[in-house]
Design a protein around this motif. Structure first.
Motif, PDB file in Angstrom:
ATOM      1  N   UNK A 128       0.831  -1.205   0.000  1.00  0.00           N
ATOM      2  CA  UNK A 128       0.000   0.000   0.000  1.00  0.00           C
ATOM      3  C   UNK A 128       0.864   1.252   0.000  1.00  0.00           C
ATOM      4  N   UNK A 129       1.937   1.250   0.779  1.00  0.00           N
ATOM      5  CA  UNK A 129       2.808   2.419   0.851  1.00  0.00           C
ATOM      6  C   UNK A 129       3.540   2.655  -0.470  1.00  0.00           C
ATOM      7  N   UNK A 130       4.036   1.591  -1.097  1.00  0.00           N
ATOM      8  CA  UNK A 130       4.690   1.739  -2.397  1.00  0.00           C
ATOM      9  C   UNK A 130       3.721   2.321  -3.424  1.00  0.00           C
ATOM     10  N   UNK A 131       2.497   1.847  -3.397  1.00  0.00           N
ATOM     11  CA  UNK A 131       1.470   2.336  -4.314  1.00  0.00           C
ATOM     12  C   UNK A 131       1.169   3.806  -4.052  1.00  0.00           C
ATOM     13  N   UNK A 132       0.987   4.157  -2.776  1.00  0.00           N
ATOM     14  CA  UNK A 132       0.652   5.537  -2.425  1.00  0.00           C
ATOM     15  C   UNK A 132       1.773   6.483  -2.811  1.00  0.00           C
ATOM     16  N   UNK A 133       3.016   6.108  -2.521  1.00  0.00           N
ATOM     17  CA  UNK A 133       4.138   6.993  -2.826  1.00  0.00           C
ATOM     18  C   UNK A 133       4.279   7.212  -4.328  1.00  0.00           C
ATOM     19  N   UNK A 134       4.122   6.156  -5.094  1.00  0.00           N
ATOM     20  CA  UNK A 134       4.272   6.280  -6.542  1.00  0.00           C
ATOM     21  C   UNK A 134       3.150   7.103  -7.157  1.00  0.00           C
ATOM     22  N   UNK A 135       1.939   6.994  -6.610  1.00  0.00           N
ATOM     23  CA  UNK A 135       0.781   7.683  -7.184  1.00  0.00           C
ATOM     24  C   UNK A 135       0.572   9.078  -6.616  1.00  0.00           C
ATOM     25  N   UNK A 136       1.331   9.458  -5.585  1.00  0.00           N
ATOM     26  CA  UNK A 136       1.149  10.767  -4.979  1.00  0.00           C
ATOM     27  C   UNK A 136      -0.090  10.859  -4.113  1.00  0.00           C
ATOM     28  N   UNK A 137      -0.498   9.741  -3.523  1.00  0.00           N
ATOM     29  CA  UNK A 137      -1.659   9.698  -2.638  1.00  0.00           C
ATOM     30  C   UNK A 137      -1.185   9.538  -1.198  1.00  0.00           C
ATOM     31  N   UNK A 138      -2.078   9.802  -0.230  1.00  0.00           N
ATOM     32  CA  UNK A 138      -1.700   9.490   1.147  1.00  0.00           C
ATOM     33  C   UNK A 138      -2.023   8.024   1.433  1.00  0.00           C
ATOM     34  N   UNK A 139      -1.487   7.540   2.539  1.00  0.00           N
ATOM     35  CA  UNK A 139      -1.608   6.112   2.832  1.00  0.00           C
ATOM     36  C   UNK A 139      -3.055   5.688   2.992  1.00  0.00           C
ATOM     37  N   UNK A 140      -3.841   6.498   3.685  1.00  0.00           N
ATOM     38  CA  UNK A 140      -5.234   6.114   3.943  1.00  0.00           C
ATOM     39  C   UNK A 140      -6.016   5.968   2.649  1.00  0.00           C
ATOM     40  N   UNK A 141      -5.764   6.850   1.687  1.00  0.00           N
ATOM     41  CA  UNK A 141      -6.456   6.743   0.396  1.00  0.00           C
ATOM     42  C   UNK A 141      -6.100   5.428  -0.302  1.00  0.00           C
ATOM     43  N   UNK A 142      -4.806   5.132  -0.339  1.00  0.00           N
ATOM     44  CA  UNK A 142      -4.379   3.895  -0.995  1.00  0.00           C
ATOM     45  C   UNK A 142      -4.908   2.674  -0.252  1.00  0.00           C
ATOM     46  N   UNK A 143      -4.932   2.729   1.081  1.00  0.00           N
ATOM     47  CA  UNK A 143      -5.438   1.594   1.858  1.00  0.00           C
ATOM     48  C   UNK A 143      -6.903   1.340   1.552  1.00  0.00           C
ATOM     49  N   UNK A 144      -7.695   2.406   1.422  1.00  0.00           N
ATOM     50  CA  UNK A 144      -9.108   2.232   1.083  1.00  0.00           C
ATOM     51  C   UNK A 144      -9.263   1.584  -0.291  1.00  0.00           C
ATOM     52  N   UNK A 145      -8.416   1.959  -1.227  1.00  0.00           N
ATOM     53  CA  UNK A 145      -8.496   1.381  -2.577  1.00  0.00           C
ATOM     54  C   UNK A 145      -8.122  -0.091  -2.568  1.00  0.00           C
ATOM     55  N   UNK A 146      -7.064  -0.430  -1.843  1.00  0.00           N
ATOM     56  CA  UNK A 146      -6.615  -1.825  -1.784  1.00  0.00           C
ATOM     57  C   UNK A 146      -7.638  -2.681  -1.040  1.00  0.00           C
TER      58      UNK A 146
END
Length: 369
Positions: A267-285
């Motif tokens: 989730x963190x790798x995804x968030x960092x690459x996409x320019x999102x915060x962790x919570x946003x990426x966690x909700x998507x995953x």
């Protein structure tokens, strides 16, 4: 001995009043049960928590409250004993109404922000535990996190070691697990709720000034010691930022993180690459059915094979995942160009407060100008 009729009448009246109060309380509970039953019956299946999620949330919530309760009780009792208030200290540590039960009865734990965090955390852990473990491409190859912990860049290596430690704290395996591991604002909120419940349980007079003082000092000490930067999510983001994966290696890193069953790192790798915060990426995953995850992967120009592998793993690990539906969608996902995907995700990169303000001012049906 003469019987005072007036005393008899007063006793009967008091007894009747208690019976009436008890009946009213039963009626109230019946109405609450009915309302809960109606809400549950009409709740959409996709919105309903399954038994595993409910059990997991209950376990995490009980652990958080008991950890805070133990820390506050021990610290405040020591302060009271040092001030020659042994009787008050004894009342504080004596068994009584469990703090968790008191907070539940007061409905404080229905706090939306707290429950949003706990639901997301438990769902992430459940999906991570259910991920299929992938065999390394080469025998005796260390896991991704182990390799990063031995990275020549000490910033990356230290961040990876910190993530190892954060995983241990989250799982309660090493010293420090009594910390709530919550975001600062939620930690503060829970701490004062528990302190107030302990005050209520230990108070026996109208002037609990010394008890208040001890509980407040114990709570402030806990607040000072809490560092939300030690949380698992924060540690994973620090590692992702420190490493800063190149676009060409990102798909393989994401696949390895899933294969290692480290969903927080994924989730963190995804968030960092996409320019999102962790919570946003966690909700998507945590909700692959919503489709936002596929937009992010296309915005990062991930190839079909990588998206297929990620989709397969997550759909198999998440009870709500629909593998057949994902397979049917794969062609449509790949038809989205990276430029289109980035444009669709652009609003999510705006500050959350700004997005909330835009939503608040958006026109609503049936509302006048």
């Amino acid at each position: 001995m003469a019987i005072n009729v007036r005393d008899f009448d007063d006793g009967a009246q008091h007894g009747a009043a208690r019976l009436l109060d008890r009946a009213a309380a039963v009626d109230t509970r019946a109405e609450l049960r009915l309302a809960a039953g109606i809400s549950d019956f009409f709740l959409a299946d996709e919105a309903r928590l399954d038994d595993r999620m409910r059990a997991g949330i209950g376990q995490v919530l009980a652990g958080l409250v008991s950890g805070v309760e133990a820390a506050l009780t021990q610290r405040a009792a020591r302060l009271l004993s040092a001030r020659d208030l042994a009787a008050t200290a004894a009342r504080l540590v004596a068994p009584g109404t469990p703090v968790l039960d008191r907070l539940l009865a007061a409905r404080l734990l229905r706090d939306p922000e707290l429950m949003r965090e706990l639901i997301a955390r438990v769902r992430q852990d459940a999906i991570g535990d259910a991920l299929p473990a992938a065999a390394p491409l080469q025998p005796d190859t260390p896991s991704l996190l182990a390799r990063l912990a031995n990275h020549p860049d000490t910033v990356v290596a230290d961040a990876a070691s910190a993530l190892f430690a954060a995983e241990g704290r989250r799982r309660g395996l090493i010293e420090g697990a009594a910390q709530t591991d919550l975001p600062a604002e939620l930690h503060h909120r829970l701490l004062w709720w528990v302190a107030a419940a302990l005050r209520e349980r230990a108070t026996q007079d109208d002037n609990p000034a010394e008890l208040d003082r001890a509980l407040a000092e114990a709570a402030l000490r806990s607040l000072a010691a809490h560092d939300e930067g030690d949380r698992l999510e924060a540690a994973a983001m620090r590692l992702a930022v420190a490493y800063e994966a190149a676009p060409g290696e990102l798909p393989d890193l994401l696949g390895e993180a899933l294969g290692d069953r480290r969903l927080a790192l994924f989730t963190a790798l995804l968030a960092q690459a996409a320019g999102l915060d962790y919570d946003q990426a966690r909700d998507m995953v945590g909700d692959v059915g919503a489709g936002h995850l596929w937009l992010v992967l296309r915005a990062l120009d991930c190839p079909r094979a990588a998206i297929a592998r990620i989709g397969l793993d997550l759909c198999e690990a998440d009870p709500r995942g629909d593998l057949e539906r994902f397979a049917d969608m794969l062609d449509d996902i790949m038809d989205i160009t990276p430029i289109e995907a980035r444009a669709a995700l652009a609003p999510l990169k705006l500050p959350q407060a700004y997005r909330a303000a835009i939503a608040a001012l958006a026109p609503q049906g049936g509302r006048g100008a």
